[in-house]
Write a protein that holds these residues in place. Structure first.
Motif, mmCIF file in Angstrom:
data_model
loop_
_atom_site.group_PDB
_atom_site.id
_atom_site.type_symbol
_atom_site.label_atom_id
_atom_site.label_comp_id
_atom_site.label_asym_id
_atom_site.label_seq_id
_atom_site.Cartn_x
_atom_site.Cartn_y
_atom_site.Cartn_z
ATOM 1 N N HIS A 1 0.866 -1.175 0.000
ATOM 2 C CA HIS A 1 0.000 0.000 0.000
ATOM 3 C C HIS A 1 0.905 1.228 0.000
ATOM 4 O O HIS A 1 1.668 1.448 0.944
ATOM 5 C CB HIS A 1 -0.905 0.029 1.239
ATOM 6 C CG HIS A 1 -1.683 1.303 1.355
ATOM 7 N ND1 HIS A 1 -2.736 1.618 0.513
ATOM 8 C CD2 HIS A 1 -1.531 2.363 2.190
ATOM 9 C CE1 HIS A 1 -3.211 2.805 0.830
ATOM 10 N NE2 HIS A 1 -2.500 3.277 1.843
ATOM 11 N N ASP B 1 -0.367 8.136 -0.650
ATOM 12 C CA ASP B 1 -0.820 8.920 -1.798
ATOM 13 C C ASP B 1 0.267 9.829 -2.352
ATOM 14 O O ASP B 1 0.448 9.933 -3.569
ATOM 15 C CB ASP B 1 -2.041 9.761 -1.416
ATOM 16 C CG ASP B 1 -3.279 8.912 -1.161
ATOM 17 O OD1 ASP B 1 -3.293 7.730 -1.571
ATOM 18 O OD2 ASP B 1 -4.228 9.438 -0.541
ATOM 19 N N ARG C 1 -4.838 5.946 -14.420
ATOM 20 C CA ARG C 1 -4.547 5.697 -13.006
ATOM 21 C C ARG C 1 -5.847 5.466 -12.244
ATOM 22 O O ARG C 1 -6.897 6.000 -12.594
ATOM 23 C CB ARG C 1 -3.794 6.902 -12.439
ATOM 24 C CG ARG C 1 -3.183 6.672 -11.081
ATOM 25 C CD ARG C 1 -2.396 7.886 -10.645
ATOM 26 N NE ARG C 1 -2.070 7.795 -9.232
ATOM 27 C CZ ARG C 1 -1.555 8.795 -8.527
ATOM 28 N NH1 ARG C 1 -1.303 9.952 -9.114
ATOM 29 N NH2 ARG C 1 -1.299 8.643 -7.246
ATOM 30 N N SER C 2 -5.791 4.666 -11.200
ATOM 31 C CA SER C 2 -6.990 4.316 -10.442
ATOM 32 C C SER C 2 -7.627 5.524 -9.760
ATOM 33 O O SER C 2 -8.782 5.453 -9.340
ATOM 34 C CB SER C 2 -6.664 3.234 -9.406
ATOM 35 O OG SER C 2 -5.576 3.628 -8.594
ATOM 36 N N THR C 3 -6.888 6.631 -9.659
ATOM 37 C CA THR C 3 -7.446 7.863 -9.102
ATOM 38 C C THR C 3 -8.316 8.602 -10.110
ATOM 39 O O THR C 3 -8.963 9.592 -9.757
ATOM 40 C CB THR C 3 -6.312 8.803 -8.661
ATOM 41 O OG1 THR C 3 -5.466 9.085 -9.797
ATOM 42 C CG2 THR C 3 -5.477 8.180 -7.553
ATOM 43 N N GLY C 4 -8.323 8.154 -11.367
ATOM 44 C CA GLY C 4 -9.080 8.828 -12.407
ATOM 45 C C GLY C 4 -8.211 9.617 -13.373
ATOM 46 O O GLY C 4 -8.688 10.048 -14.430
ATOM 47 N N ARG D 1 -5.745 10.391 -16.322
ATOM 48 C CA ARG D 1 -5.473 9.724 -17.593
ATOM 49 C C ARG D 1 -4.383 10.495 -18.336
ATOM 50 O O ARG D 1 -4.413 11.727 -18.401
ATOM 51 C CB ARG D 1 -6.732 9.632 -18.456
ATOM 52 C CG ARG D 1 -7.821 8.772 -17.848
ATOM 53 C CD ARG D 1 -9.110 8.849 -18.664
ATOM 54 N NE ARG D 1 -8.979 8.208 -19.964
ATOM 55 C CZ ARG D 1 -9.210 6.927 -20.198
ATOM 56 N NH1 ARG D 1 -9.570 6.123 -19.211
ATOM 57 N NH2 ARG D 1 -9.102 6.419 -21.428
ATOM 58 N N ALA E 1 -4.849 0.334 -17.209
ATOM 59 C CA ALA E 1 -5.435 0.904 -16.005
ATOM 60 C C ALA E 1 -4.905 0.214 -14.757
ATOM 61 O O ALA E 1 -4.730 -1.013 -14.721
ATOM 62 C CB ALA E 1 -6.958 0.779 -16.057
ATOM 63 N N GLY E 2 -4.653 1.012 -13.730
ATOM 64 C CA GLY E 2 -4.212 0.458 -12.462
ATOM 65 C C GLY E 2 -3.661 1.539 -11.557
ATOM 66 O O GLY E 2 -3.576 2.713 -11.936
ATOM 67 N N PRO E 3 -3.244 1.175 -10.360
ATOM 68 C CA PRO E 3 -2.603 2.135 -9.452
ATOM 69 C C PRO E 3 -1.260 2.598 -10.016
ATOM 70 O O PRO E 3 -0.669 1.946 -10.892
ATOM 71 C CB PRO E 3 -2.405 1.324 -8.167
ATOM 72 C CG PRO E 3 -3.327 0.151 -8.287
ATOM 73 C CD PRO E 3 -3.419 -0.150 -9.748
ATOM 74 N N GLU F 1 1.708 0.089 -10.168
ATOM 75 C CA GLU F 1 1.537 -0.983 -11.142
ATOM 76 C C GLU F 1 1.764 -0.469 -12.560
ATOM 77 O O GLU F 1 2.324 -1.184 -13.407
ATOM 78 C CB GLU F 1 0.149 -1.591 -10.999
ATOM 79 C CG GLU F 1 -0.168 -2.127 -9.611
ATOM 80 C CD GLU F 1 0.805 -3.189 -9.137
ATOM 81 O OE1 GLU F 1 1.272 -3.995 -9.969
ATOM 82 O OE2 GLU F 1 1.105 -3.216 -7.930
ATOM 83 N N VAL G 1 -2.394 -4.747 -13.624
ATOM 84 C CA VAL G 1 -3.084 -3.743 -14.427
ATOM 85 C C VAL G 1 -4.158 -4.428 -15.267
ATOM 86 O O VAL G 1 -4.124 -5.648 -15.479
ATOM 87 C CB VAL G 1 -2.119 -2.964 -15.346
ATOM 88 C CG1 VAL G 1 -1.092 -2.202 -14.520
ATOM 89 C CG2 VAL G 1 -1.437 -3.905 -16.337
#
Length: 235
Positions: free
Chosen positions: A160, A163, A192-195, A197, A213-215, A218, A232
């Motif tokens: 984890h 941020d 990114r998983s936060t939105g 792009r 797509a992914g964190p 990743e 991803v």
């Protein structure tokens, strides 16, 4: 390998993320121990550690970009790693990784390498922008190599990431993304998983495009070629 408690998983204002990434790499290497596999083909943990030490301290590091020095660098990496296969020697090598680059001194031994490095660098002085670039490169390098160690073991779980640390990783990665995806046959969009792009490679006119797509971490691993091990989604 489980999820370690490291300084990349909390939140501290003004953190030096490069130092935190180095600490996480050392922790992963120590937890794995010598003789353990990594995601870097042909390298065990001791060879990956040797790569870090030479990358920061040897003029042969030019072999990463200069083909005429590549074999010399690989031989040196394997030799230094092989010499650290025993526990005590491995610990000494870990101490060198943790300590970081030594103060610059006279180049000894590798005179041919030193001449080539001097020709390429023009004996540039280390200015603030150059230090900043080196720190940015280390941030990504240490993160990726930490996962090279962790994800090659039998048991591991994604870390984890705080941020602000994930933001720092993604910011530096985006600066290099077009170079990393330049050989792709389709357009590449990083989601990114936060939105957030980012277009890493524009699609040609009416050409196809892939979304990855992914964190943040990743996506970094995917861009650095660890595609089979990056968590991803590719659409």
């Amino acid at each position: 390998m489980g999820t370690p408690a490291d300084r990349t998983s909390g939140t501290t204002p003004g953190r030096d993320f490069t130092a935190a990434s180095r600490d996480a790499l050392v922790e992963a290497l120590l937890a794995a121990g010598p003789g353990q596999p990594t995601l870097c083909a042909g390298w065990n943990t001791e060879h990956l550690a040797a790569h870090i030490v030479l990358r920061e301290n040897s003029p042969l590091v030019a072999g990463l970009v200069l083909p005429q020095l590549a074999r010399s660098l690989e031989r040196k990496t394997m030799a230094l790693g092989d010499s650290a296969a025993a526990p005590q020697a491995y610990q000494r090598l870990m101490d060198r990784v943790a300590a970081g680059p030594r103060p610059p001194g006279p180049l000894r031994g590798d005179s041919r390498a030193a001449r080539i490095v001097d020709q390429v660098s023009g004996r540039l002085k280390v200015a603030r922008p150059a230090r900043r670039a080196a720190q940015a490169a280390n941030l990504l390098e240490f993160f990726v190599h930490t996962e090279d160690v962790r994800r090659a073991q039998h048991r591991w779980a994604p870390r984890h990431l705080a941020d602000d640390y994930a933001d720092a990783l993604f910011t530096e990665f985006v600066r290099r993304a077009r170079l990393m995806y330049r050989s792709e046959q389709t357009g590449i969009v990083l989601a990114r998983s936060t939105g957030q792009r980012v277009v890493a490679r524009p699609a040609g006119q009416d050409g196809p495009s892939q979304t990855i797509a992914g964190p943040a971490g990743e996506l970094v691993l995917h861009g650095f070629g660890r595609r089979e091990h990056a968590l991803v989604l590719v659409d």
